[in-house]
Write a protein that holds these residues in place. Structure first.
Motif, PDB file in Angstrom:
ATOM      1  N   LEU A 167       0.836  -1.197   0.000  1.00  0.00           N
ATOM      2  CA  LEU A 167       0.000   0.000   0.000  1.00  0.00           C
ATOM      3  C   LEU A 167       0.870   1.246   0.000  1.00  0.00           C
ATOM      4  N   ASP A 168       0.348   2.313  -0.549  1.00  0.00           N
ATOM      5  CA  ASP A 168       0.962   3.635  -0.432  1.00  0.00           C
ATOM      6  C   ASP A 168      -0.027   4.510   0.323  1.00  0.00           C
ATOM      7  N   GLY A 169       0.479   5.282   1.267  1.00  0.00           N
ATOM      8  CA  GLY A 169      -0.425   6.112   2.052  1.00  0.00           C
ATOM      9  C   GLY A 169       0.316   7.077   2.944  1.00  0.00           C
ATOM     10  N   GLU A 170      -0.396   7.572   3.935  1.00  0.00           N
ATOM     11  CA  GLU A 170       0.133   8.616   4.814  1.00  0.00           C
ATOM     12  C   GLU A 170      -0.167   8.246   6.266  1.00  0.00           C
ATOM     13  N   ILE A 171       0.876   8.282   7.101  1.00  0.00           N
ATOM     14  CA  ILE A 171       0.675   8.143   8.541  1.00  0.00           C
ATOM     15  C   ILE A 171       0.358   9.527   9.090  1.00  0.00           C
ATOM     16  N   VAL A 172      -0.747   9.649   9.809  1.00  0.00           N
ATOM     17  CA  VAL A 172      -1.180  10.943  10.321  1.00  0.00           C
ATOM     18  C   VAL A 172      -1.509  10.844  11.807  1.00  0.00           C
ATOM     19  N   CYS A 173      -1.518  11.988  12.454  1.00  0.00           N
ATOM     20  CA  CYS A 173      -1.908  12.075  13.855  1.00  0.00           C
ATOM     21  C   CYS A 173      -2.891  13.228  14.006  1.00  0.00           C
ATOM     22  N   TRP A 174      -4.018  12.949  14.631  1.00  0.00           N
ATOM     23  CA  TRP A 174      -5.027  13.985  14.861  1.00  0.00           C
ATOM     24  C   TRP A 174      -4.904  14.506  16.285  1.00  0.00           C
ATOM     25  N   ALA A 175      -4.775  15.812  16.428  1.00  0.00           N
ATOM     26  CA  ALA A 175      -4.746  16.439  17.750  1.00  0.00           C
ATOM     27  C   ALA A 175      -6.157  16.453  18.334  1.00  0.00           C
ATOM     28  N   PRO A 176      -6.290  16.622  19.657  1.00  0.00           N
ATOM     29  CA  PRO A 176      -7.626  16.718  20.266  1.00  0.00           C
ATOM     30  C   PRO A 176      -8.471  17.846  19.694  1.00  0.00           C
ATOM     31  N   THR A 177      -7.830  18.838  19.109  1.00  0.00           N
ATOM     32  CA  THR A 177      -8.558  19.957  18.503  1.00  0.00           C
ATOM     33  C   THR A 177      -9.206  19.582  17.175  1.00  0.00           C
ATOM     34  N   GLY A 178      -8.877  18.399  16.647  1.00  0.00           N
ATOM     35  CA  GLY A 178      -9.395  17.995  15.357  1.00  0.00           C
ATOM     36  C   GLY A 178      -8.520  18.399  14.197  1.00  0.00           C
ATOM     37  N   ARG A 179      -7.332  18.904  14.489  1.00  0.00           N
ATOM     38  CA  ARG A 179      -6.398  19.331  13.455  1.00  0.00           C
ATOM     39  C   ARG A 179      -5.254  18.331  13.339  1.00  0.00           C
ATOM     40  N   LEU A 180      -4.759  18.124  12.138  1.00  0.00           N
ATOM     41  CA  LEU A 180      -3.607  17.258  11.944  1.00  0.00           C
ATOM     42  C   LEU A 180      -2.398  17.822  12.682  1.00  0.00           C
ATOM     43  N   ASP A 181      -1.665  16.951  13.370  1.00  0.00           N
ATOM     44  CA  ASP A 181      -0.563  17.377  14.228  1.00  0.00           C
ATOM     45  C   ASP A 181       0.736  16.738  13.733  1.00  0.00           C
ATOM     46  N   PHE A 182       1.440  17.441  12.849  1.00  0.00           N
ATOM     47  CA  PHE A 182       2.694  16.921  12.310  1.00  0.00           C
ATOM     48  C   PHE A 182       3.777  16.888  13.387  1.00  0.00           C
ATOM     49  N   GLY A 183       3.743  17.834  14.309  1.00  0.00           N
ATOM     50  CA  GLY A 183       4.725  17.848  15.385  1.00  0.00           C
ATOM     51  C   GLY A 183       4.665  16.585  16.219  1.00  0.00           C
ATOM     52  N   ALA A 184       3.460  16.056  16.447  1.00  0.00           N
ATOM     53  CA  ALA A 184       3.326  14.808  17.205  1.00  0.00           C
ATOM     54  C   ALA A 184       3.972  13.645  16.464  1.00  0.00           C
ATOM     55  N   LEU A 185       3.864  13.630  15.128  1.00  0.00           N
ATOM     56  CA  LEU A 185       4.533  12.601  14.345  1.00  0.00           C
ATOM     57  C   LEU A 185       6.045  12.698  14.486  1.00  0.00           C
ATOM     58  N   GLN A 186       6.562  13.907  14.446  1.00  0.00           N
ATOM     59  CA  GLN A 186       8.004  14.084  14.601  1.00  0.00           C
ATOM     60  C   GLN A 186       8.472  13.583  15.963  1.00  0.00           C
ATOM     61  N   ARG A 187       7.692  13.878  16.998  1.00  0.00           N
ATOM     62  CA  ARG A 187       8.075  13.419  18.335  1.00  0.00           C
ATOM     63  C   ARG A 187       8.030  11.896  18.421  1.00  0.00           C
ATOM     64  N   ARG A 188       7.035  11.292  17.787  1.00  0.00           N
ATOM     65  CA  ARG A 188       6.951   9.834  17.773  1.00  0.00           C
ATOM     66  C   ARG A 188       8.156   9.236  17.060  1.00  0.00           C
ATOM     67  N   ASN A 189       8.583   9.873  16.008  1.00  0.00           N
ATOM     68  CA  ASN A 189       9.667   9.331  15.189  1.00  0.00           C
ATOM     69  C   ASN A 189      11.007   9.368  15.906  1.00  0.00           C
ATOM     70  N   THR A 190      11.120  10.208  16.926  1.00  0.00           N
ATOM     71  CA  THR A 190      12.390  10.329  17.663  1.00  0.00           C
ATOM     72  C   THR A 190      12.262   9.884  19.117  1.00  0.00           C
ATOM     73  N   ALA A 191      11.119   9.288  19.474  1.00  0.00           N
ATOM     74  CA  ALA A 191      10.850   8.985  20.880  1.00  0.00           C
ATOM     75  C   ALA A 191      11.568   7.740  21.372  1.00  0.00           C
ATOM     76  N   GLY A 192      11.967   6.858  20.487  1.00  0.00           N
ATOM     77  CA  GLY A 192      12.531   5.587  20.921  1.00  0.00           C
ATOM     78  C   GLY A 192      11.451   4.526  20.978  1.00  0.00           C
ATOM     79  N   HIS A 193      11.861   3.271  20.873  1.00  0.00           N
ATOM     80  CA  HIS A 193      10.913   2.157  20.748  1.00  0.00           C
ATOM     81  C   HIS A 193       9.957   2.075  21.939  1.00  0.00           C
ATOM     82  N   ARG A 194      10.485   2.147  23.160  1.00  0.00           N
ATOM     83  CA  ARG A 194       9.618   1.968  24.340  1.00  0.00           C
ATOM     84  C   ARG A 194       8.611   3.092  24.469  1.00  0.00           C
ATOM     85  N   GLN A 195       9.054   4.335  24.306  1.00  0.00           N
ATOM     86  CA  GLN A 195       8.138   5.464  24.428  1.00  0.00           C
ATOM     87  C   GLN A 195       7.113   5.467  23.293  1.00  0.00           C
TER      88      GLN A 195
END
Length: 326
Positions: free
Chosen positions: A69-97
């Motif tokens: 498949l081709d697609g997009e991983i996204v994260c929705w903030a509680p405000t209902g807006r896409l949150d790219f910053g949350a994706l960046q934090r996930r990408n650098t958080a480490g496996h356990r976090q």
């Protein structure tokens, strides 16, 4: 497959183009082998399984083997807006976090294309056929979960409605695709039409020489009256640089920003760690800019285009959200 930038809706015969919302997320190929091994792969080939384990698990559980498949991983903030910053934090958080965050605030995978289905390579088939196969695949999946079928229409009127309204949720614009097109990796056979709007900002510094500044560093005032960095312009052309240079007054005393600016304070490519050397100026000049919807805590993630100086405006009235930037 890639997309080239356009600035207006293309003219075409009705029904010959497909329109899809351009989500602000991580582009991702999802490869599922015959033994249900999943590989999530970024556009640059990086493995994303550890950062987004809930996406890998959902694909392994629900998608048939021998599927790509081709697609997009996204994260929705509680405000209902896409949150790219949350994706960046996930990408650098480490496996356990990342595993903890996957349970408390899961991300989603929006699929928009099928490269392999029913064990067959379908990249040479028209988009219309691949889309029909993708819809059939998703019809058998749980309707509420981590996996979602990306929105898609051939109606230009519908697409124009999306373009005019979805930017409030952080959708960047539209991706436009010929319905008869094959999937060609690395080829810019699609089109992307980004939503952009004008806004005001205060010039707080510039890069390059004083007689011909290269870019402007921009800010807005928060509720406490502090000038916060919100972004930078694209490289100024010769005429714009000549027009703006006489309006910039060097700051001889106190200034709210450090020199150099720490990495990430004025946008730029994700992962870049270089500080920004610049010349501080008195924050007196308001400029009008054209910006897309990609923002993180009020900061423009991409460089903005300078439209014109606005010396008639009071910089104190150029305010932004109270979480504009660090």
């Amino acid at each position: 497959m890639l997309a080239r930038s356009i600035t207006a809706f293309p003219q075409a015969c009705p029904g010959t183009l497909a329109y899809e919302p351009k989500l602000d997320g991580f582009r991702c190929l999802a490869v599922l082998t015959g033994d249900h091994t999943v590989r999530l792969q970024s556009r640059r080939g990086a493995r994303l399984n550890d950062a987004f384990p809930e996406v890998a698990a959902a694909i392994a559980a629900h998608v048939p083997p021998h599927t790509v498949l081709d697609g997009e991983i996204v994260c929705w903030a509680p405000t209902g807006r896409l949150d790219f910053g949350a994706l960046q934090r996930r990408n650098t958080a480490g496996h356990r976090q990342a595993a903890l965050l996957a349970r408390s605030a899961p991300c989603h995978y929006a699929a928009f294309d099928l490269l392999r289905g029913d064990g067959l390579d379908v990249r040479d088939r028209p988009l219309s056929v691949r889309r029909a196969m993708l819809e059939e695949l998703f019809a058998a999946l749980p309707s509420a979960g981590v996996l979602a079928l990306g929105m898609h229409t051939r109606q230009e009127d519908t697409a124009r409605g999306w373009y005019a309204s979805m930017h409030v949720a952080g959708v960047e614009g539209l991706v436009i695709k010929p319905v008869g097109s094959r999937y060609q990796g690395g080829v810019r056979g699609w089109m992307k039409l980004k939503y952009r709007s004008s806004a005001e900002a205060v010039a707080g510094g510039f890069t390059g020489p004083a007689r011909r500044p290269e870019t402007l560093l921009l800010g807005r005032f928060d509720e406490q009256g502090r000038l916060r960095v919100v972004g930078r312009t694209t490289r100024l052309g010769g005429r714009a640089a000549a027009e703006i240079a006489p309006l910039l007054t060097p700051a001889l005393g106190a200034h709210p920003w450090p020199v150099p600016l720490p990495p990430g304070w004025a946008g730029g490519p994700y992962g870049r760690r270089d500080p920004i050397a610049y010349t501080r100026i008195r924050p007196e000049l308001v400029v009008e800019i054209l910006a897309d919807t990609a923002r993180d805590k009020g900061r423009h993630r991409h460089p903005v285009r300078l439209l014109r100086p606005r010396p008639d405006l009071d910089p104190a009235h150029v305010a932004g959200p109270d979480d504009a930037v660090a």
